[in-house]
Enzyme design. Structure first.
Site, PDB file in Angstrom:
ATOM      1  N   GLY A  16      63.951  47.683  82.957  1.00  0.00           N
ATOM      2  CA  GLY A  16      65.299  48.119  82.833  1.00  0.00           C
ATOM      3  C   GLY A  16      65.375  46.232  81.817  1.00  0.00           C
ATOM      4  N   ARG A  17      66.113  45.446  81.828  1.00  0.00           N
ATOM      5  CA  ARG A  17      65.851  43.957  81.009  1.00  0.00           C
ATOM      6  C   ARG A  17      64.832  43.162  81.869  1.00  0.00           C
ATOM      7  NH1 ARG A  17      71.804  45.114  82.555  1.00  0.00           N
ATOM      8  NH2 ARG A  17      73.370  45.279  80.874  1.00  0.00           N
ATOM      9  N   ILE A  18      64.878  43.567  83.001  1.00  0.00           N
ATOM     10  CA  ILE A  18      63.599  42.260  83.095  1.00  0.00           C
ATOM     11  C   ILE A  18      62.579  43.187  83.029  1.00  0.00           C
ATOM     12  CG2 ILE A  18      62.573  41.055  85.205  1.00  0.00           C
ATOM     13  CD1 ILE A  18      65.377  41.395  86.417  1.00  0.00           C
ATOM     14  N   GLU A  78      64.335  37.891 105.191  1.00  0.00           N
ATOM     15  CA  GLU A  78      64.791  36.989 103.920  1.00  0.00           C
ATOM     16  C   GLU A  78      64.973  35.783 105.264  1.00  0.00           C
ATOM     17  OE1 GLU A  78      64.880  36.700 100.035  1.00  0.00           O
ATOM     18  OE2 GLU A  78      63.431  38.586 100.277  1.00  0.00           O
ATOM     19  N   HIS A 135      61.992  33.744  97.481  1.00  0.00           N
ATOM     20  CA  HIS A 135      62.413  34.497  96.649  1.00  0.00           C
ATOM     21  C   HIS A 135      63.204  32.946  95.617  1.00  0.00           C
ATOM     22  CE1 HIS A 135      66.295  37.997  97.049  1.00  0.00           C
ATOM     23  NE2 HIS A 135      66.042  37.568  95.067  1.00  0.00           N
ATOM     24  N   ALA A 155      62.065  33.689  92.023  1.00  0.00           N
ATOM     25  CA  ALA A 155      62.425  34.436  90.520  1.00  0.00           C
ATOM     26  C   ALA A 155      63.587  33.636  89.440  1.00  0.00           C
ATOM     27  CB  ALA A 155      62.580  36.031  90.717  1.00  0.00           C
TER      28      ALA A 155
END
Length: 311
Positions: A148-150, A255, A274, A276
């Site tokens: 996808g986009r990432i 988390e 987390h 990113a």
């Protein structure tokens, strides 16, 4: 109309909502019980990554939109929400470049063992580097799972580093960068595997013992997607036994990652909490984009980035 927002939401997002004459209710933390306590009569919610279950959703009497601050939405049941007249939206345009940059940063860190060598240096162990050498990325194969986009931006950046790009995505038919391959070929041939898949019934814990045994012993696994994509115990076992070389993890089943986790005892895994999308610019984009979806829906318009339909 009232909108519950996280206390940590970027000021840009809060300002956007205030400028459109919405009453903001700041939740001191992101837990669903806290959101319910402070804003049971809210018309909209800007939601981070904490779970938001169906039982909680039904207790909101006026709710029309849950605007996810990010692209993942596995912490809310979008179909159930739609059946109860609540849109669930995401911010797909806000964080792709940042997450791709962070993915490459973690791959670079892992390939050169930077964080661990730096930690050892601070303890006076200057010889640690001699027995813990890194590896070159140039001419190595990177397997991008999820295009996808990432995933696309990760592939572009990895290609610029001289890596050979292998891609697996059942919904993609062509690519200008790298080579589309089937899942098992990617897993068995890649030197670095990075996960950017959506969490679905088919992908939950889909990277487990079988996949780890298929990987090269010299290979590394990178997960900045969702913790649910990986069977954590299988990965811990693989890292302990050196079934694979290294891993870099930014997301986990639970988390924050509990301090009792076995991951902390391993010296061949890079752990980050987390982060990113943790840049000022990205946080502002996600805040404004999620806020703009709230404004649209509560103004009677259709959202741009809904992941469900309402009944």
């Amino acid at each position: 109309m009232k909108v519950v927002v996280p206390k940590a939401l970027s000021k840009a997002g809060k300002n956007y909502l205030s400028e459109h004459d919405f009453e903001l209710i700041e939740a001191p933390d992101d837990k669903q019980e806290t959101i319910l306590k402070v804003g049971k009569d809210a018309d909209g919610i800007v939601l981070m990554t904490d779970p938001f279950d169906n039982q909680t959703l039904t207790k909101f009497t006026n709710l029309k939109i849950i605007a996810r601050h990010g692209v993942g939405f596995d912490n809310v049941d979008e179909k159930f929400a739609g059946e109860h007249g609540v849109y669930v939206t995401i911010t797909p345009m806000a964080n792709a470049s940042t997450v791709a940059e962070t993915t490459i940063a973690e791959i670079l860190d892992l390939s050169k063992n930077l964080t661990k060598i730096s930690d050892e240096m601070r303890q006076g162990n200057f010889a640690y580097k001699l027995d813990h050498m890194g590896f070159d990325l140039s001419h190595k194969k990177i397997g991008v799972m999820g295009y996808g986009r990432i995933g696309r931006q990760v592939a572009e950046k990895a290609n610029a580093l001289g890596m050979d790009v292998l891609i697996f995505d059942p919904f993609v038919k062509e690519t200008k960068i790298g080579k589309l391959v089937d899942r098992d070929i990617l897993i068995s041939q890649s030197d670095v595997i990075t996960l950017h898949l959506a969490v679905t019934d088919q992908t939950i814990h889909g990277f487990g013992k079988r996949e780890l045994e298929m990987m090269k012993k010299s290979a590394s696994l990178i997960n900045l997607g969702r913790g649910a994509l990986v069977d954590e115990q299988a990965l811990i076992d693989a890292l302990k036994t050196k079934q694979i070389n290294r891993a870099a993890l930014d997301v986990f089943d639970e988390e924050p990652l509990p301090l009792t986790s076995e991951f902390y005892k391993l010296d061949n895994v890079l752990l980050t909490p987390h982060i990113a999308s943790n840049t000022k610019e990205c946080m502002e984009r996600m805040a404004v984009d999620s806020a703009s979806e709230v404004v649209r829906v509560l103004s009677g318009e259709k959202p741009k980035w809904a992941v469900n339909k309402i009944k």
